[in-house]
Design an enzyme around this catalytic site. Structure first.
Site, PDB file in Angstrom:
ATOM      1  N   ASN A 186     -10.390  -0.847  -0.942  1.00 44.39           N
ATOM      2  CA  ASN A 186      -8.950  -0.755  -0.700  1.00 44.39           C
ATOM      3  C   ASN A 186      -8.236  -1.429  -1.871  1.00 44.39           C
ATOM      4  O   ASN A 186      -8.338  -2.639  -2.056  1.00 44.39           O
ATOM      5  CB  ASN A 186      -8.618  -1.455   0.625  1.00 44.39           C
ATOM      6  CG  ASN A 186      -7.134  -1.443   0.952  1.00 44.39           C
ATOM      7  OD1 ASN A 186      -6.286  -1.244   0.091  1.00 44.39           O
ATOM      8  ND2 ASN A 186      -6.819  -1.683   2.208  1.00 44.39           N
TER       9      ASN A 186
ATOM     10  N   CYS B 183       0.805  -1.223   0.000  1.00 51.54           N
ATOM     11  CA  CYS B 183       0.000   0.000   0.000  1.00 51.54           C
ATOM     12  C   CYS B 183       0.841   1.278   0.000  1.00 51.54           C
ATOM     13  O   CYS B 183       0.311   2.366  -0.236  1.00 51.54           O
ATOM     14  CB  CYS B 183      -0.943  -0.006   1.193  1.00 51.54           C
ATOM     15  SG  CYS B 183      -1.905  -1.532   1.328  1.00 51.54           S
TER      16      CYS B 183
ATOM     17  N   HIS C 132      -3.589   6.599   1.917  1.00 54.11           N
ATOM     18  CA  HIS C 132      -3.964   5.278   1.417  1.00 54.11           C
ATOM     19  C   HIS C 132      -5.382   4.974   1.882  1.00 54.11           C
ATOM     20  O   HIS C 132      -5.737   5.194   3.039  1.00 54.11           O
ATOM     21  CB  HIS C 132      -2.985   4.229   1.951  1.00 54.11           C
ATOM     22  CG  HIS C 132      -3.475   2.827   1.844  1.00 54.11           C
ATOM     23  ND1 HIS C 132      -3.978   2.297   0.673  1.00 54.11           N
ATOM     24  CD2 HIS C 132      -3.553   1.831   2.776  1.00 54.11           C
ATOM     25  CE1 HIS C 132      -4.337   1.044   0.884  1.00 54.11           C
ATOM     26  NE2 HIS C 132      -4.093   0.744   2.147  1.00 54.11           N
TER      27      HIS C 132
END
Length: 334
Positions: free
Chosen positions: A290, A124, A259
């Site tokens: 996500n 990420c 993020h």
């Protein structure tokens, strides 16, 4: 003996993002489609993550396809001839092949051959990692233009019955074309890792274990509370340090683009950074999910579409995830 003079490359003093591109999975997957295998509910997912639905790609759409589409848009938006792109960096954890790199394939597809091309595995945090590298490559004269892409098809590496992470994940790609600038457009990057917590997020088995029949197909899993506490407390400190390194304060930001891990983490970030109401906060997770390395560029692309007034302003972006790795920097939005 006289040492011969050695040439070293030198480049421009400053860099910036010249154009952005994005590609999301072609399928919209609401919470209700996922709750059965994890014995959950739409309400439970919304309360804990802020996700209403996530974008996922059809079986015949690969991460490299999403990366290609996002790259083409970024190149077009920048106005740069793709033949002048001499470095392609793709942040990803979902390349379905160990080799060749996804970056090499995309470089060829977009007309950037024979650009240097490689993949970055920083989960990420991959996109800000790659931005830092592109900035350095250009300022040292190794590249003139660099294409940075975060691309993931996480639906390929998720167990539908895993309650720790399966309902979070989506598919997509975001791209940025980086080039020389007359003014500073990318601040120093604050980055690092904490391998002592590597078991908190990652694959639940190795390919060798799977090959030997000792484990099922490896899928992503996480220790939710460990990751949440680390992200909220430790990463807020990293974000503050990135502001200090950039020489700016929170009230000088136009946008905050973390993020897209969890809406509660994003909200807590905003509180700890004491962001004024004038700062637009990216909340792409609500309808995209996500997407790991793709989440920051995807969120940036959407934010620019919905809030064109922030173009030319400063954005603090921070990525954090499996490894545990992290990176943050301030950028001027294209």
């Amino acid at each position: 003996m006289t040492r011969p003079t050695l040439n070293q490359s030198q480049g421009p003093a400053f860099t910036r993002i010249l154009g952005m591109g994005a590609a999301r999975g072609d399928l919209s997957v609401p919470n209700d489609d996922l709750v059965g295998p994890i014995n959950s509910s739409d309400e439970w997912i919304r309360q804990r993550t802020g996700i209403i639905e996530r974008k996922r790609a059809s079986q015949d759409v690969l991460a490299v396809d999403l990366a290609t589409d996002a790259a083409r848009e970024a190149i077009e938006a920048s106005g740069v001839d793709p033949a002048e792109v001499d470095a392609v960096i793709i942040a990803t954890i979902s390349n379905i092949q160990q080799t060749p790199s996804m970056a090499a394939v995309v470089a060829d597809r977009v007309g950037a051959n024979p650009a240097a091309a490689y993949d970055v595995n920083a989960a990420c945090a991959g996109y800000p990692y790659a931005i830092a590298q592109a900035d350095s490559l250009i300022r040292t004269g190794v590249a003139k233009y660099a294409l940075v892409i975060g691309a993931e098809k996480l639906s390929d590496v998720v167990d539908p019955e895993d309650r720790s992470i399966s309902f979070l994940l989506g598919d997509g790609a975001g791209a940025a074309l980086i080039g020389p600038s007359d003014f500073p457009g990318i601040s120093p990057t604050v980055w690092g890792s904490d391998g002592s917590k590597a078991g908190a997020v990652g694959m639940n088995a190795t390919l060798q274990e799977y090959r030997r029949g000792e484990a099922p197909w490896p899928t992503l899993r996480q220790e939710g509370q460990t990751v949440f506490r680390w992200a909220v407390w430790d990463m807020a400190k990293v974000a503050k340090e990135a502001l200090e390194k950039a020489g700016v304060t929170a009230d000088q930001l136009s946008a905050f683009i973390p993020h897209q891990a969890n809406m509660r983490i994003i909200d807590e970030f905003a509180k700890q950074l004491r962001l004024p109401e004038s700062v637009v906060i990216a909340r792409d997770i609500a309808t995209t999910g996500n997407t790991s390395a793709a989440s920051i560029p995807l969120a940036t692309h959407r934010l620019l579409q919905e809030h064109p007034e922030v173009s030319g302003g400063l954005a603090l972006q921070i990525g954090f995830g499996a490894g545990l790795v992290f990176a943050a920097q301030v950028v001027v939005l294209p």
